[in-house]
Design an enzyme around this catalytic site. Structure first.
Site, mmCIF file in Angstrom:
data_model
loop_
_atom_site.group_PDB
_atom_site.id
_atom_site.type_symbol
_atom_site.label_atom_id
_atom_site.label_comp_id
_atom_site.label_asym_id
_atom_site.label_seq_id
_atom_site.Cartn_x
_atom_site.Cartn_y
_atom_site.Cartn_z
ATOM 1 N N LYS A 92 0.856 -1.189 0.000
ATOM 2 C CA LYS A 92 0.000 0.000 0.000
ATOM 3 C C LYS A 92 0.896 1.245 0.000
ATOM 4 C CE LYS A 92 -4.019 1.561 2.670
ATOM 5 N NZ LYS A 92 -4.844 1.238 3.839
ATOM 6 N N ARG B 242 -17.390 3.845 11.562
ATOM 7 C CA ARG B 242 -17.929 5.194 11.367
ATOM 8 C C ARG B 242 -19.342 5.156 10.813
ATOM 9 N NH1 ARG B 242 -12.825 6.669 7.852
ATOM 10 N NH2 ARG B 242 -13.492 4.594 7.229
HETATM 11 O O1 PNS Z 1 -6.422 1.313 8.901
HETATM 12 P P1 PNS Z 1 -6.704 0.119 8.025
HETATM 13 O O2 PNS Z 1 -5.846 0.180 6.770
HETATM 14 O O3 PNS Z 1 -8.168 -0.036 7.728
HETATM 15 O O4 PNS Z 1 -6.241 -1.177 8.874
HETATM 16 C C1 PNS Z 1 -6.370 -2.474 8.332
HETATM 17 C C2 PNS Z 1 -5.681 -3.530 9.233
HETATM 18 C C3 PNS Z 1 -4.284 -3.098 9.591
HETATM 19 C C4 PNS Z 1 -6.477 -3.699 10.502
HETATM 20 C C5 PNS Z 1 -5.688 -4.875 8.441
HETATM 21 O O5 PNS Z 1 -5.286 -4.629 7.145
HETATM 22 C C6 PNS Z 1 -4.756 -5.913 9.049
HETATM 23 O O6 PNS Z 1 -4.942 -6.322 10.178
HETATM 24 N N1 PNS Z 1 -3.726 -6.327 8.287
HETATM 25 C C7 PNS Z 1 -2.740 -7.288 8.734
HETATM 26 C C8 PNS Z 1 -2.748 -8.538 7.876
HETATM 27 C C9 PNS Z 1 -3.738 -9.556 8.391
HETATM 28 O O7 PNS Z 1 -3.726 -9.949 9.548
HETATM 29 N N2 PNS Z 1 -4.659 -10.016 7.502
HETATM 30 C C10 PNS Z 1 -5.643 -11.029 7.815
HETATM 31 C C11 PNS Z 1 -6.874 -10.474 8.518
HETATM 32 S S1 PNS Z 1 -7.755 -9.375 7.477
#
Ligand code: PNS
Length: 168
Positions: free
Chosen positions: A48, A97
């Site tokens: 990202k 939200r």
């Molecule tokens: O602020 P965001 O980008 O909405 O946060 C997203 C987040 C960090 C919570 C999510 O992308 C995440 O936990 N990524 C880590 C990878 C992971 O564990 N993936 C499997 C579960 S979705």
């Protein structure tokens, strides 16, 4: 008879925080009251594109969480549930939200529960005043010269102005 020792409640609040908004900060303030320790965890996501590096985001978060004694800032890569286990946390905090957030959050929470059945996700409803605020929109408005004061902490507003002025 002595009361049994109370277990420490550690919560993880994960996200991209690119950058932190007042909506995030409101959640940190409220989340810090639910746990003995709250860890705000920045995801290191190389796929990202971000405006601020992970280190910059961690530094900015450290600045704004200073008033909270029980809040710590960390960063992680890989699976969130692995980081939760590594930090000995009991639950994950996420904000909602609007109804549009719900489906995405439900997917993440369900996947995390499948990966690690003991880990609960606790949702906090965003404060009404910040229900429309996202890092994405704040970046867009700032990059087009709009006013983002009141939407992000003042120190973040400065960082945003500096960063977008260099890019434009
Ligand atoms: O602020 P965001 O980008 O909405 O946060 C997203 C987040 C960090 C919570 C999510 O992308 C995440 O936990 N990524 C880590 C990878 C992971 O564990 N993936 C499997 C579960 S979705």
């Amino acid at each position: 008879m002595a009361a049994p020792p109370k277990s420490r409640i550690v919560a993880i609040y994960p996200g991209s925080f690119d950058p932190i908004t007042n909506g995030h900060l409101d959640l940190i303030a409220r989340g810090s009251k639910l746990a003995d320790q709250l860890i705000v965890a920045v995801l290191e996501n190389r796929r990202k594109q971000s405006l601020f590096s992970v280190q910059e985001r961690v530094d900015m978060l450290n600045e704004v969480v200073k008033p909270f004694d029980n809040v710590e800032v960390g960063h992680f890569h890989g699976l969130l549930v692995d980081y939760v286990a590594e930090r000995g946390a009991n639950f994950i905090i996420r904000g909602i939200r609007a109804i549009s957030d719900y489906e995405y959050e439900l997917q993440i929470a369900s996947m995390n529960r499948r990966l690690s059945p003991g880990v609960e996700t606790v949702f906090l409803m965003a404060a009404e005043a910040y229900s429309f605020v996202s890092s994405q929109l704040v970046k867009e408005v700032a990059s087009l010269g709009g006013n983002v004061s009141g939407l992000v902490p003042p120190i973040i507003e400065e960082h945003l102005k500096n960063r977008v002025s260099k890019r434009n």
